[in-house]
Design a protein around this motif. Sequence first.
Motif, PDB file in Angstrom:
ATOM      1  N   LYS A 170       4.313   8.559   6.770  1.00  0.00           N
ATOM      2  CA  LYS A 170       3.129   8.704   6.605  1.00  0.00           C
ATOM      3  C   LYS A 170       2.907   9.130   5.096  1.00  0.00           C
ATOM      4  O   LYS A 170       1.939   8.829   4.315  1.00  0.00           O
ATOM      5  N   ALA A 171       3.646  10.119   4.548  1.00  0.00           N
ATOM      6  CA  ALA A 171       3.432  10.527   3.094  1.00  0.00           C
ATOM      7  C   ALA A 171       3.969   9.642   2.216  1.00  0.00           C
ATOM      8  O   ALA A 171       3.081   9.601   0.972  1.00  0.00           O
ATOM      9  N   SER A 174      -4.359   5.740  -3.088  1.00  0.00           N
ATOM     10  CA  SER A 174      -5.614   4.919  -3.464  1.00  0.00           C
ATOM     11  C   SER A 174      -6.138   4.013  -2.150  1.00  0.00           C
ATOM     12  O   SER A 174      -6.932   3.569  -1.756  1.00  0.00           O
ATOM     13  N   THR A 175      -4.946   4.216  -1.085  1.00  0.00           N
ATOM     14  CA  THR A 175      -5.376   3.755   0.217  1.00  0.00           C
ATOM     15  C   THR A 175      -5.669   4.477   1.366  1.00  0.00           C
ATOM     16  O   THR A 175      -6.079   4.387   2.422  1.00  0.00           O
ATOM     17  N   LEU A 176      -5.479   5.873   0.959  1.00  0.00           N
ATOM     18  CA  LEU A 176      -5.933   7.093   1.907  1.00  0.00           C
ATOM     19  C   LEU A 176      -7.589   6.884   2.055  1.00  0.00           C
ATOM     20  O   LEU A 176      -8.415   6.773   1.102  1.00  0.00           O
ATOM     21  N   ILE A 197      14.877  15.444  -3.221  1.00  0.00           N
ATOM     22  CA  ILE A 197      13.522  15.197  -2.681  1.00  0.00           C
ATOM     23  C   ILE A 197      13.618  15.479  -1.020  1.00  0.00           C
ATOM     24  O   ILE A 197      14.412  14.775  -0.438  1.00  0.00           O
ATOM     25  N   ALA A 198      12.799  16.403  -0.547  1.00  0.00           N
ATOM     26  CA  ALA A 198      13.215  16.638   0.769  1.00  0.00           C
ATOM     27  C   ALA A 198      12.118  17.026   1.594  1.00  0.00           C
ATOM     28  O   ALA A 198      12.002  17.457   2.715  1.00  0.00           O
ATOM     29  N   GLN A 199      10.674  17.127   0.915  1.00  0.00           N
ATOM     30  CA  GLN A 199       9.432  17.629   1.554  1.00  0.00           C
ATOM     31  C   GLN A 199       8.239  16.661   1.392  1.00  0.00           C
ATOM     32  O   GLN A 199       8.306  15.936   0.301  1.00  0.00           O
ATOM     33  N   VAL A 200       7.482  16.802   2.353  1.00  0.00           N
ATOM     34  CA  VAL A 200       6.171  15.730   2.303  1.00  0.00           C
ATOM     35  C   VAL A 200       5.513  15.857   0.956  1.00  0.00           C
ATOM     36  O   VAL A 200       5.121  15.073   0.284  1.00  0.00           O
ATOM     37  N   LYS A 201       5.298  17.308   0.368  1.00  0.00           N
ATOM     38  CA  LYS A 201       4.747  17.631  -0.623  1.00  0.00           C
ATOM     39  C   LYS A 201       5.359  16.992  -1.957  1.00  0.00           C
ATOM     40  O   LYS A 201       4.458  16.544  -2.718  1.00  0.00           O
ATOM     41  N   GLN A 202       6.660  16.851  -1.876  1.00  0.00           N
ATOM     42  CA  GLN A 202       7.276  16.169  -3.040  1.00  0.00           C
ATOM     43  C   GLN A 202       7.042  14.820  -3.199  1.00  0.00           C
ATOM     44  O   GLN A 202       6.801  14.221  -3.977  1.00  0.00           O
ATOM     45  N   ASP A 212       0.902  -1.245   0.082  1.00  0.00           N
ATOM     46  CA  ASP A 212      -0.005   0.014  -0.079  1.00  0.00           C
ATOM     47  C   ASP A 212       0.807   1.090   0.056  1.00  0.00           C
ATOM     48  O   ASP A 212       0.361   2.195   0.157  1.00  0.00           O
ATOM     49  N   ARG A 213       1.999   1.120  -0.291  1.00  0.00           N
ATOM     50  CA  ARG A 213       2.983   2.257   0.085  1.00  0.00           C
ATOM     51  C   ARG A 213       4.338   1.953  -0.680  1.00  0.00           C
ATOM     52  O   ARG A 213       4.721   0.950  -1.133  1.00  0.00           O
ATOM     53  N   CYS A 214       4.914   3.073  -1.054  1.00  0.00           N
ATOM     54  CA  CYS A 214       6.269   3.018  -1.652  1.00  0.00           C
ATOM     55  C   CYS A 214       7.303   2.751  -0.696  1.00  0.00           C
ATOM     56  O   CYS A 214       6.902   3.300   0.578  1.00  0.00           O
ATOM     57  N   GLY A 215       8.497   2.481  -0.647  1.00  0.00           N
ATOM     58  CA  GLY A 215       9.715   2.298   0.191  1.00  0.00           C
ATOM     59  C   GLY A 215      10.169   3.860   0.719  1.00  0.00           C
ATOM     60  O   GLY A 215      10.355   4.466  -0.153  1.00  0.00           O
TER      61      GLY A 215
END
Length: 267
Positions: free
Chosen positions: A259-260, A265-267, A211-216, A13-16
Motif C-alpha cells: 500500500k505504501a 499523485s494517485t492517492l 528502509i524498514a518503515q512505511v513512512k520511509q 502508479d507505483r514503484c516496485g
Amino acid sequence: MTTILDTLQSLEDRCGLIPFITAGSPSLEGTREALKLLDASGADIIEVGLPYSDPLADGPVIQQASKTALQQGMTLDKLLQLIEQVSTEIKAPLVLFTYYNPVLARGISIFLQDIANAGIKGIVIPDLPLEEADYVSTLCFHLSLELILLITPTSSDVRINNIINKSHGLIYVVSSTGVTGVRNNIQSSMGEFISNIKSRTNKLLILGFGIAQVKQVEQVIQWDIDGVVIGSAFVKRLENPDCTEGLNDVRHFCLSMRKAVVKSSTL
C-alpha cells in the motif's frame, strides 16, 4: 516469470516492492513458504540472499540469519533446487544476492549458468570489482540475467558514470553508508543524489539499505525511484521461532508496504 525490467516498467502508479530474505532462514522449507507468500502478498520482485560466512555489506540481522542458515546446512545447490521448484509457481522475478567469493569458487561461468537454469532473473554482487564487471556483465547478458550494480552515496562522479555505462538496465542505489539494517531515517539529501543520477541516465533505479518503515517508503517514492528494497525488516520477522506466526507477520508487513509504494499523485 517475466523479466525484472518488464516487471518494473509495467508499474504505472507505483514503484516496485522488492522484499529481501535470506535463503535457509529460518529453514529451507520456511524459505519456500516465504517466497510463495511474498509473491501472493504483493511483492513485485523478490531478492534472495545466499548465506555467506563473511557478509561484509550486511548488518547484524542478516548476518545472524546467514549464520543460522549455514549452520543448518544451507548451500547454493539446495537453493537452486528450491528455486527450480518455486520459480514456476510464482510470478515475481527472483534476484540472487551473493558475494563474489562463492561465484569464483564455483567458476564464474558455471555459477551464472546454474542460477539462470534454475530460474533466477537477476544478480547483485556487492563486492564485485568494477574492473571485473565487464566479463560478468557479458556472461549475464547472454544468459538473460540482469546484473545489478550498486551506486553508494560515497561513489565518485567517475565511478557513478562507469557504473551507469556498465549496467544493463537497472541500478541499485544504496540509501546510506555502511551495512544493511533497520534505520530510523533516510537522509533527505538522498533525493538530490538520486536526481543527479537520473539526470545522467534513463536506466531504472531501485533504492535499498536501511528502509524498514512505511513512512520511509512514503518518503523515498517521492524521489521517483522505480523500486524499493526492504531486507532486514523481513528477515527479522522470519526469525520468529513460531514459523507460522513469523510467516503471518511477514504477510501483514508485505501488504502494508504494498500500500505504501503507491505514488502520491494517485492517492
